[in-house]
Design a protein around this motif. Structure first.
Motif, PDB file in Angstrom:
ATOM      1  N   UNK B  60       0.708  -1.110   0.043  1.00  0.00           N
ATOM      2  CA  UNK B  60       0.064  -0.039   0.079  1.00  0.00           C
ATOM      3  C   UNK B  60       1.026   1.269  -0.047  1.00  0.00           C
ATOM      4  N   UNK B  61       2.084   1.248   0.744  1.00  0.00           N
ATOM      5  CA  UNK B  61       2.658   2.442   0.822  1.00  0.00           C
ATOM      6  C   UNK B  61       3.554   2.393  -0.419  1.00  0.00           C
ATOM      7  N   UNK B  62       4.000   1.362  -1.105  1.00  0.00           N
ATOM      8  CA  UNK B  62       4.544   1.448  -2.433  1.00  0.00           C
ATOM      9  C   UNK B  62       3.671   2.213  -3.487  1.00  0.00           C
ATOM     10  N   UNK B  63       2.413   1.943  -3.393  1.00  0.00           N
ATOM     11  CA  UNK B  63       1.301   2.266  -4.477  1.00  0.00           C
ATOM     12  C   UNK B  63       1.232   3.705  -4.281  1.00  0.00           C
ATOM     13  N   UNK B  64       1.300   4.207  -2.835  1.00  0.00           N
ATOM     14  CA  UNK B  64       0.776   5.460  -2.732  1.00  0.00           C
ATOM     15  C   UNK B  64       2.018   6.443  -3.085  1.00  0.00           C
ATOM     16  N   UNK B  65       3.239   6.079  -3.027  1.00  0.00           N
ATOM     17  CA  UNK B  65       4.416   6.574  -3.247  1.00  0.00           C
ATOM     18  C   UNK B  65       4.643   6.818  -5.080  1.00  0.00           C
ATOM     19  N   UNK B  87      13.431  -5.447   2.415  1.00  0.00           N
ATOM     20  CA  UNK B  87      13.056  -4.047   2.528  1.00  0.00           C
ATOM     21  C   UNK B  87      12.319  -3.441   1.231  1.00  0.00           C
ATOM     22  N   UNK B  88      12.241  -2.148   1.000  1.00  0.00           N
ATOM     23  CA  UNK B  88      11.141  -1.750   0.149  1.00  0.00           C
ATOM     24  C   UNK B  88      11.378  -1.766  -1.176  1.00  0.00           C
ATOM     25  N   UNK B  89      12.760  -2.163  -1.686  1.00  0.00           N
ATOM     26  CA  UNK B  89      12.812  -2.030  -3.204  1.00  0.00           C
ATOM     27  C   UNK B  89      12.012  -3.171  -3.734  1.00  0.00           C
ATOM     28  N   UNK B  90      11.880  -4.312  -3.272  1.00  0.00           N
ATOM     29  CA  UNK B  90      10.994  -5.332  -4.157  1.00  0.00           C
ATOM     30  C   UNK B  90       9.711  -4.877  -4.211  1.00  0.00           C
ATOM     31  N   UNK B  91       8.951  -4.473  -2.978  1.00  0.00           N
ATOM     32  CA  UNK B  91       7.843  -4.070  -2.858  1.00  0.00           C
ATOM     33  C   UNK B  91       7.521  -3.002  -3.937  1.00  0.00           C
ATOM     34  N   UNK B  92       8.426  -2.043  -4.197  1.00  0.00           N
ATOM     35  CA  UNK B  92       8.192  -1.160  -5.131  1.00  0.00           C
ATOM     36  C   UNK B  92       8.112  -1.917  -6.584  1.00  0.00           C
ATOM     37  N   UNK B  93       9.001  -2.641  -6.932  1.00  0.00           N
ATOM     38  CA  UNK B  93       9.067  -3.104  -8.205  1.00  0.00           C
ATOM     39  C   UNK B  93       7.751  -3.795  -8.371  1.00  0.00           C
ATOM     40  N   UNK B  94       7.325  -4.814  -7.498  1.00  0.00           N
ATOM     41  CA  UNK B  94       5.993  -5.547  -7.326  1.00  0.00           C
ATOM     42  C   UNK B  94       4.905  -4.587  -7.783  1.00  0.00           C
ATOM     43  N   UNK B  98       2.509  -4.867 -11.103  1.00  0.00           N
ATOM     44  CA  UNK B  98       0.999  -4.989 -11.300  1.00  0.00           C
ATOM     45  C   UNK B  98       0.256  -3.803 -11.399  1.00  0.00           C
ATOM     46  N   UNK B  99       0.740  -2.516 -11.510  1.00  0.00           N
ATOM     47  CA  UNK B  99       0.107  -1.385 -11.310  1.00  0.00           C
ATOM     48  C   UNK B  99      -0.258  -0.663 -12.764  1.00  0.00           C
ATOM     49  N   UNK B 100      -0.706   0.343 -12.953  1.00  0.00           N
ATOM     50  CA  UNK B 100      -1.314   1.021 -14.037  1.00  0.00           C
ATOM     51  C   UNK B 100       0.147   1.063 -15.039  1.00  0.00           C
ATOM     52  N   UNK B 101      -0.109   1.058 -16.368  1.00  0.00           N
ATOM     53  CA  UNK B 101       1.035   1.139 -17.441  1.00  0.00           C
ATOM     54  C   UNK B 101       1.966   2.494 -17.107  1.00  0.00           C
ATOM     55  N   UNK B 102       1.438   3.650 -16.732  1.00  0.00           N
ATOM     56  CA  UNK B 102       2.041   4.746 -16.672  1.00  0.00           C
ATOM     57  C   UNK B 102       3.069   4.730 -15.523  1.00  0.00           C
ATOM     58  N   UNK B 103       2.897   3.724 -14.417  1.00  0.00           N
ATOM     59  CA  UNK B 103       3.956   3.600 -13.499  1.00  0.00           C
ATOM     60  C   UNK B 103       5.447   3.168 -13.944  1.00  0.00           C
ATOM     61  N   UNK B 104       5.254   2.530 -15.326  1.00  0.00           N
ATOM     62  CA  UNK B 104       6.694   1.825 -15.728  1.00  0.00           C
ATOM     63  C   UNK B 104       7.337   3.122 -16.411  1.00  0.00           C
ATOM     64  N   UNK B 105       6.520   4.296 -16.677  1.00  0.00           N
ATOM     65  CA  UNK B 105       7.417   5.654 -17.030  1.00  0.00           C
ATOM     66  C   UNK B 105       8.004   6.483 -15.898  1.00  0.00           C
ATOM     67  N   UNK B 106       7.715   6.071 -14.825  1.00  0.00           N
ATOM     68  CA  UNK B 106       8.357   6.672 -13.634  1.00  0.00           C
ATOM     69  C   UNK B 106       9.916   6.589 -13.546  1.00  0.00           C
TER      70      UNK B 106
END
Lengths: 254, 254
Positions: B60-65, B87-94, B98-106
């Motif tokens: 949830x924290x990764x998605x919010x960021x 720690x957090x890097x794997x959660x952010x990658x995950x 699985x998130x919106x396509x736009x997140x791959x452009x961040x």
């Protein structure tokens, strides 16, 4: 009168990855020992003596630094990455154990640093995001049969594997042999991340599949991370792919 | 318009072990996300928003960021130790996968840090001085049978083993069970190093033999390193013992 010896992790190469504690330990030293290229990263300070040595002289270098510390000096020993990971801390401890009794009275400290696999993993995403191993492929200090046994055990149990010292001029075939062992335990599509000179000039990060990994160039400045069967590659338009190992393992995977 | 997300390793706890790159990434962020106690270590800056979350809310924290970064903000996510190690890097990658396509452009970056096992190893000497593994004992995200299989494989193949997340209120028995597994593969005298709150207030480092290790107190703030059969303890008069794993393995040891 006994002095001090600080074994200092310089991180992968850039000044931005040297911790403040490491920088302070270097600044406080009367004399600095280490492999020449690592010593070159230490900011110059008037009055500080420098003792560069060859890369293979680990025990001799450790003894020289301990002898200087035993004489009362404040000494620093520089180490690439983290001193405790295939670097100088173990050589210093070994020299203390087998050296004069007085060396056990030296104020010995180790300043940790960012080791190569962590710097590479950060560039790639999170390939070490779940259980992992670190293995040195150098067979100068252990038999190759043991390296193969450890590779098979690690991959077979689902660990991602970071390979240190994959190749040198005197050891040209070990990395290819390691990939052969790993292919016996892992799918051919398993992601492999190569990092050459990470956080230094000429940095190059390459992602390949295990089946084609032997064709990727590697040298002494390369660290290699082989994923587990669970490791994922996320393609990104216009950006390098993300490689990560998920935090969770399903019940069925055991 | 897409922004940036930096996942930042804060090291084990003291400011002296935060890299300059990590400090710069935090200073540059418009908004900082993270588990409350890690967020408290970030120096305050006017105009920077803070979003503390509970420790279990990783995805949830990764998605919010990511959502904030996708909206154009410059965002930092703080992580204890190194973001790539439990720690957090794997959660952010995950979340990206699985998130919106736009997140791959961040513009996503990871700032590595000193992970707990390296900080503890530095205090003790060099217990990870040769091949080693890192294993999380949390069975929230994987079956306990798999943890046991990995412990047996690692110890059986001669790796030193760093144990993360050894104990929590909800997982009181796992560390003892892990020692039971390891005793099946290692001599009772194998050195075990416990580090509680290393590089923080109340730091305590304890060395025990594997046979007596279950009696040493451990909690969520503890990292544990179990040596291999080759790991040595060097006694020093008036100083803590040095624990190190030699760099070399004799031919006969295989």
């Amino acid at each position: 009168m006994s002095g001090r010896l600080a074994v200092v992790g310089m991180g992968p190469g850039s000044a931005g990855l040297v911790t403040p504690d490491a920088a302070a330990a270097l600044a406080a030293a009367d004399a600095v020992y280490g492999y020449g290229p690592y010593l070159d990263r230490v900011p110059a300070r008037a009055g500080q003596a420098r003792h560069p040595t060859d890369n293979r002289e680990e025990i001799g270098r450790a003894r020289a630094a301990l002898e200087a510390a035993a004489g009362g000096a404040s000494v620093a020993m520089v180490s690439g990455g983290d001193p405790g990971v295939f670097a100088m801390a173990a050589a210093v401890c070994e020299a203390v154990e087998h050296g004069p009794a007085a060396w056990r009275g030296i104020d010995l400290s180790v300043q940790p640093g960012v080791t190569a696999m962590l710097a590479l993993a950060a560039r790639a995403g999170a390939p070490l995001g779940h259980d992992f191993c670190a293995i040195s492929l150098s067979d100068n200090l252990k038999p190759w049969a043991l390296v193969e046994r450890r590779l098979a055990a690690a991959a077979g149990a689902g660990f991602a594997v970071a390979l240190y010292n994959p190749v040198s001029r005197a050891r040209p075939w070990q990395l290819r042999a390691a990939f052969d062992v790993l292919r016996g335990a892992l799918p051919g599509a398993t992601p492999v991340v190569f990092g050459r000179a990470v956080a230094r000039d000429g940095e190059a990060v390459t992602v390949a599949a295990l089946d084609g990994a032997a064709a990727v160039p590697a040298d002494m400045a390369t660290c290699v991370i082989v994923g587990s069967a669970a490791t994922r590659v996320v393609q990104r338009p216009g950006l390098p792919p993300l490689v990560y190992t998920p935090r969770s393992v399903a019940e069925s995977a055991t």
